[in-house]
Design an enzyme around this catalytic site. Sequence first.
Site, PDB file in Angstrom:
ATOM      1  N   LYS A  13      29.918  31.642  47.925  1.00 24.19           N
ATOM      2  CA  LYS A  13      28.720  32.063  47.181  1.00 24.19           C
ATOM      3  C   LYS A  13      28.698  31.442  45.777  1.00 24.19           C
ATOM      4  O   LYS A  13      27.675  30.973  45.315  1.00 24.19           O
ATOM      5  CB  LYS A  13      28.665  33.602  47.067  1.00 24.19           C
ATOM      6  N   ARG A 160      42.127  34.344  39.837  1.00 29.03           N
ATOM      7  CA  ARG A 160      41.634  35.716  39.648  1.00 29.03           C
ATOM      8  C   ARG A 160      42.695  36.711  40.090  1.00 29.03           C
ATOM      9  O   ARG A 160      43.359  36.498  41.098  1.00 29.03           O
ATOM     10  CB  ARG A 160      40.365  35.922  40.487  1.00 29.03           C
TER      11      ARG A 160
HETATM   12  P1  AMP Z   1      33.081  39.073  43.169  1.00 36.57           P
HETATM   13  O1  AMP Z   1      33.285  38.212  41.961  1.00 36.57           O
HETATM   14  O2  AMP Z   1      31.657  39.122  43.634  1.00 36.57           O
HETATM   15  O3  AMP Z   1      34.045  38.753  44.289  1.00 36.57           O
HETATM   16  O4  AMP Z   1      33.434  40.569  42.707  1.00 36.57           O
HETATM   17  C1  AMP Z   1      34.718  40.904  42.254  1.00 36.57           C
HETATM   18  C2  AMP Z   1      34.861  42.408  42.191  1.00 36.57           C
HETATM   19  O5  AMP Z   1      33.913  42.947  41.266  1.00 36.57           O
HETATM   20  C3  AMP Z   1      34.593  43.139  43.504  1.00 36.57           C
HETATM   21  O6  AMP Z   1      35.732  43.171  44.344  1.00 36.57           O
HETATM   22  C4  AMP Z   1      34.222  44.523  42.991  1.00 36.57           C
HETATM   23  O7  AMP Z   1      35.368  45.230  42.558  1.00 36.57           O
HETATM   24  C5  AMP Z   1      33.408  44.188  41.733  1.00 36.57           C
HETATM   25  N1  AMP Z   1      31.961  44.013  42.033  1.00 36.57           N
HETATM   26  C6  AMP Z   1      31.231  42.873  41.911  1.00 36.57           C
HETATM   27  N2  AMP Z   1      29.953  43.089  42.226  1.00 36.57           N
HETATM   28  C7  AMP Z   1      29.861  44.399  42.584  1.00 36.57           C
HETATM   29  C8  AMP Z   1      28.793  45.226  43.031  1.00 36.57           C
HETATM   30  N3  AMP Z   1      27.544  44.756  43.206  1.00 36.57           N
HETATM   31  N4  AMP Z   1      29.090  46.530  43.301  1.00 36.57           N
HETATM   32  C9  AMP Z   1      30.322  47.032  43.118  1.00 36.57           C
HETATM   33  N5  AMP Z   1      31.377  46.303  42.720  1.00 36.57           N
HETATM   34  C10 AMP Z   1      31.151  44.992  42.433  1.00 36.57           C
END
Ligand code: AMP
Length: 219
Positions: A13, A160
Amino acid sequence: MNILLIGAPGTGKGTMSELLVKNYGLVHIATGDILRQSIKEGTEVGKKAQSYIEKGLLVPDEVIHDIIVERLKKDDVQKGFLMDGYPRNLEQAKDFDKILEEVGTDIDLVVLMELDEAILADRITGRRICKDCGQIYHVVNKPSKVEGQCDNCGGELYTRKDDTLASLKTRLDEYHHATMPIIEFYQNKGLLKHVNAALGKDEVYAAIVKLMEESNDQH
Ligand code: AMP
């Protein structure tokens, strides 16, 4: 054009967002990026989110709601937005509909990035990100020219904290239980399109562009 990118962690993404933002001028709204930045800055939102993110759990909906409402107040979203990592569950998807109604805009296209889960672990554990410009690398599939250093800006590359196998397992569980129900939600609205995320970067990108063109023709 307003687009949502949905997919399990590691489906690309972020990489697709980079390309779409560069070529179409869309505003990239990645809730994960906003949360990580808030943690770095030590804000209230960051303090609330940190323990959830480190465990791979979803951050509470009300925290995310406020982030989205604030972000959509900025004028630049009129250029069209690309949501990356939001909505993440049915409650957020329903809430997002209300927010969009208040703002007076709509979703044009929802892209579901599909990938065999055996590949995800490799993508996630090999991911490296530039601390300064956010450029994404992979130690095998897309290494930087100098190890640990960004090709674009020379910034330091980092992993990360949640890009571990243990955290990935929790994040995938969250994806199955919380996020997958929104697939049906957007399918029922006639907005959902599938993309095979196992293809090469250029092919995945071309597939998304084609979907955008088709969606444009319909509107
Ligand atoms: P990502 O960078 O999209 O992989 O998100 C990393 C982490 O941020 C996820 O594992 C969640 O802990 C948190 N996170 C990101 N977006 C959301 C969302 N829309 N709702 C809840 N938690 C989120």
